[in-house]
Design a protein around this motif. Sequence first.
Motif, PDB file in Angstrom:
ATOM      1  N   THR A  89       0.816  -1.212   0.000  1.00 48.34           N
ATOM      2  CA  THR A  89       0.000   0.000   0.000  1.00 48.34           C
ATOM      3  C   THR A  89       0.849   1.261   0.000  1.00 48.34           C
ATOM      4  OG1 THR A  89      -0.103   0.107   2.418  1.00 48.34           O
ATOM      5  CG2 THR A  89      -1.879  -1.109   1.278  1.00 48.34           C
ATOM      6  N   LEU A 140      -5.617   1.570  11.975  1.00 46.30           N
ATOM      7  CA  LEU A 140      -6.781   1.056  11.251  1.00 46.30           C
ATOM      8  C   LEU A 140      -7.697   0.231  12.139  1.00 46.30           C
ATOM      9  CD1 LEU A 140      -5.182  -0.089   7.879  1.00 46.30           C
ATOM     10  CD2 LEU A 140      -6.712   1.868   8.248  1.00 46.30           C
ATOM     11  N   ASP A 168     -12.322  -0.199   8.545  1.00 45.33           N
ATOM     12  CA  ASP A 168     -11.593   0.593   7.551  1.00 45.33           C
ATOM     13  C   ASP A 168     -11.164  -0.243   6.355  1.00 45.33           C
ATOM     14  OD1 ASP A 168     -11.785   2.908   9.145  1.00 45.33           O
ATOM     15  OD2 ASP A 168      -9.983   2.345  10.273  1.00 45.33           O
ATOM     16  N   PHE A 169     -11.312  -1.553   6.451  1.00 48.41           N
ATOM     17  CA  PHE A 169     -11.032  -2.452   5.326  1.00 48.41           C
ATOM     18  C   PHE A 169     -12.339  -2.666   4.579  1.00 48.41           C
ATOM     19  CE2 PHE A 169      -7.551  -3.181   8.151  1.00 48.41           C
ATOM     20  CZ  PHE A 169      -6.478  -3.527   7.335  1.00 48.41           C
ATOM     21  N   ILE A 206      -8.499   0.192   1.535  1.00 45.07           N
ATOM     22  CA  ILE A 206      -8.361   0.617   2.917  1.00 45.07           C
ATOM     23  C   ILE A 206      -8.822   2.070   2.960  1.00 45.07           C
ATOM     24  CG2 ILE A 206      -6.749   1.111   4.787  1.00 45.07           C
ATOM     25  CD1 ILE A 206      -4.962  -1.083   3.674  1.00 45.07           C
TER      26      ILE A 206
END
Length: 162
Positions: A5, A15, A19-20, A29
Amino acid sequence: LLLYTGARLSEIHQLQVQDFILDAPVPYIDLEGVNDEEGRQLKNANSARKVPLHPEILDRARTFIDGMADRPTHRPFNRIRAASFGQKFTKFCRPFLKDKRKTLHSLRHTMSGELQNAGVQEYLINQILGHAQQTMSTGQYGGHVQLEVLLEALTKVSFRKQ
Protein backbone atom coordinates in the motif's frame (compact mmCIF):
# COMPACT_ATOMS: atom_id res chain seq x y z
CA LEU A 1 0.38 -4.50 3.93
CA LEU A 2 2.97 -1.74 4.30
CA LEU A 3 4.81 -2.81 1.17
CA TYR A 4 1.75 -3.22 -1.05
CA THR A 5 0.00 0.00 0.00
CA GLY A 6 2.93 2.34 0.56
CA ALA A 7 1.16 3.43 3.75
CA ARG A 8 2.94 4.79 6.78
CA LEU A 9 3.30 2.46 9.78
CA SER A 10 1.37 4.97 11.88
CA GLU A 11 -1.54 4.80 9.39
CA ILE A 12 -1.72 0.99 9.42
CA HIS A 13 -1.33 0.96 13.21
CA GLN A 14 -4.53 3.00 13.63
CA LEU A 15 -6.78 1.06 11.25
CA GLN A 16 -9.98 -0.49 12.49
CA VAL A 17 -11.58 -3.58 10.97
CA GLN A 18 -14.29 -1.37 9.45
CA ASP A 19 -11.59 0.59 7.55
CA PHE A 20 -11.03 -2.45 5.33
CA ILE A 21 -13.69 -2.17 2.61
CA LEU A 22 -13.52 -5.60 1.00
CA ASP A 23 -16.95 -5.91 -0.63
CA ALA A 24 -16.58 -2.89 -2.95
CA PRO A 25 -15.92 -3.33 -6.69
CA VAL A 26 -12.36 -2.17 -5.88
CA PRO A 27 -11.48 -3.37 -2.35
CA TYR A 28 -9.58 -0.72 -0.40
CA ILE A 29 -8.36 0.62 2.92
CA ASP A 30 -10.27 3.71 4.00
CA LEU A 31 -7.92 6.20 5.63
CA GLU A 32 -10.39 9.06 5.23
CA GLY A 33 -12.12 8.36 8.53
CA VAL A 34 -9.03 7.81 10.66
CA ASN A 35 -9.08 11.31 12.23
CA ASP A 36 -11.89 10.77 14.73
CA GLU A 37 -13.13 11.18 18.27
CA GLU A 38 -11.23 8.07 19.36
CA GLY A 39 -7.93 9.89 19.03
CA ARG A 40 -6.84 8.35 15.77
CA GLN A 41 -4.90 10.95 13.82
CA LEU A 42 -3.15 11.08 10.46
CA LYS A 43 0.04 12.96 9.68
CA ASN A 44 -1.70 15.60 7.54
CA ALA A 45 -4.79 16.28 5.41
CA ASN A 46 -3.26 14.58 2.35
CA SER A 47 -2.98 11.34 4.33
CA ALA A 48 -6.79 11.03 4.38
CA ARG A 49 -7.32 8.82 1.34
CA LYS A 50 -8.55 5.50 0.01
CA VAL A 51 -5.87 3.01 -0.98
CA PRO A 52 -6.85 0.05 -3.17
CA LEU A 53 -5.72 -3.34 -1.98
CA HIS A 54 -3.26 -4.88 -4.40
CA PRO A 55 -4.54 -8.16 -5.89
CA GLU A 56 -1.44 -9.97 -4.60
CA ILE A 57 -2.54 -9.41 -0.97
CA LEU A 58 -6.31 -9.27 -1.32
CA ASP A 59 -6.95 -12.90 -0.33
CA ARG A 60 -4.73 -12.56 2.74
CA ALA A 61 -6.48 -9.33 3.73
CA ARG A 62 -9.88 -11.01 3.39
CA THR A 63 -8.82 -13.98 5.52
CA PHE A 64 -7.30 -11.71 8.16
CA ILE A 65 -10.26 -9.30 8.39
CA ASP A 66 -13.07 -11.84 8.00
CA GLY A 67 -12.09 -13.39 11.31
CA MET A 68 -12.83 -10.06 13.03
CA ALA A 69 -15.94 -8.99 11.11
CA ASP A 70 -18.05 -9.05 14.28
CA ARG A 71 -15.79 -6.36 15.84
CA PRO A 72 -15.84 -3.43 13.37
CA THR A 73 -14.09 -0.94 15.67
CA HIS A 74 -11.36 -3.40 16.69
CA ARG A 75 -7.87 -2.15 15.84
CA PRO A 76 -5.98 -5.31 14.78
CA PHE A 77 -2.57 -3.62 14.70
CA ASN A 78 -2.98 -1.63 17.91
CA ARG A 79 -1.22 -4.10 20.19
CA ILE A 80 2.09 -2.90 18.90
CA ARG A 81 3.43 0.59 19.49
CA ALA A 82 4.20 1.92 16.04
CA ALA A 83 7.52 3.62 16.85
CA SER A 84 8.97 0.78 18.90
CA PHE A 85 7.74 -1.83 16.42
CA GLY A 86 9.50 -0.06 13.57
CA GLN A 87 12.72 0.06 15.56
CA LYS A 88 12.49 -3.59 16.65
CA PHE A 89 11.62 -4.78 13.15
CA THR A 90 14.57 -2.86 11.69
CA LYS A 91 16.95 -4.23 14.33
CA PHE A 92 15.73 -7.78 13.66
CA CYS A 93 16.03 -7.47 9.87
CA ARG A 94 19.28 -5.51 9.66
CA PRO A 95 21.55 -8.61 9.65
CA PHE A 96 19.72 -9.88 6.56
CA LEU A 97 19.83 -6.60 4.63
CA LYS A 98 22.47 -5.64 2.08
CA ASP A 99 21.90 -1.95 2.80
CA LYS A 100 22.15 -1.48 6.57
CA ARG A 101 20.49 1.96 6.31
CA LYS A 102 17.12 0.40 5.43
CA THR A 103 14.27 0.63 7.95
CA LEU A 104 10.66 -0.47 8.06
CA HIS A 105 9.75 2.90 6.54
CA SER A 106 11.89 1.90 3.54
CA LEU A 107 8.98 -0.27 2.40
CA ARG A 108 7.11 2.96 1.67
CA HIS A 109 10.06 4.23 -0.37
CA THR A 110 10.20 0.90 -2.18
CA MET A 111 6.58 1.24 -3.33
CA SER A 112 7.22 4.82 -4.43
CA GLY A 113 10.28 3.79 -6.42
CA GLU A 114 8.57 0.79 -8.00
CA LEU A 115 5.62 2.93 -9.08
CA GLN A 116 8.05 5.42 -10.64
CA ASN A 117 9.94 2.63 -12.40
CA ALA A 118 6.64 1.31 -13.77
CA GLY A 119 5.96 4.69 -15.38
CA VAL A 120 3.10 5.69 -13.06
CA GLN A 121 2.39 9.41 -13.18
CA GLU A 122 3.50 11.44 -10.16
CA TYR A 123 0.01 12.66 -9.26
CA LEU A 124 -1.14 9.02 -8.94
CA ILE A 125 1.87 8.13 -6.79
CA ASN A 126 1.12 11.13 -4.58
CA GLN A 127 -2.51 10.05 -4.19
CA ILE A 128 -1.54 6.46 -3.30
CA LEU A 129 1.10 7.54 -0.77
CA GLY A 130 -0.87 10.44 0.71
CA HIS A 131 1.52 13.15 -0.45
CA ALA A 132 0.50 16.69 -1.35
CA GLN A 133 -0.07 17.29 -5.05
CA GLN A 134 2.64 19.56 -6.40
CA THR A 135 0.80 21.34 -9.20
CA MET A 136 -2.19 23.66 -9.27
CA SER A 137 -4.16 21.43 -11.65
CA THR A 138 -3.74 18.24 -9.63
CA GLY A 139 -3.57 19.85 -6.19
CA GLN A 140 -6.12 22.60 -5.91
CA TYR A 141 -8.43 21.54 -8.74
CA GLY A 142 -7.75 17.83 -9.08
CA GLY A 143 -9.54 16.20 -6.16
CA HIS A 144 -9.41 12.48 -5.47
CA VAL A 145 -8.61 10.00 -8.19
CA GLN A 146 -11.01 7.10 -8.81
CA LEU A 147 -10.10 3.84 -7.10
CA GLU A 148 -10.09 2.00 -10.43
CA VAL A 149 -7.35 4.32 -11.71
CA LEU A 150 -5.31 3.92 -8.53
CA LEU A 151 -5.68 0.13 -8.69
CA GLU A 152 -4.49 0.11 -12.29
CA ALA A 153 -1.39 2.05 -11.17
CA LEU A 154 -0.74 -0.30 -8.23
CA THR A 155 -1.03 -3.42 -10.36
CA LYS A 156 1.88 -2.23 -12.48
CA VAL A 157 4.01 -3.25 -9.49
CA SER A 158 4.54 -6.82 -8.36
CA PHE A 159 6.58 -8.13 -5.46
CA ARG A 160 6.04 -11.79 -6.27
CA LYS A 161 9.10 -13.64 -7.36
CA GLN A 162 9.03 -14.44 -11.05
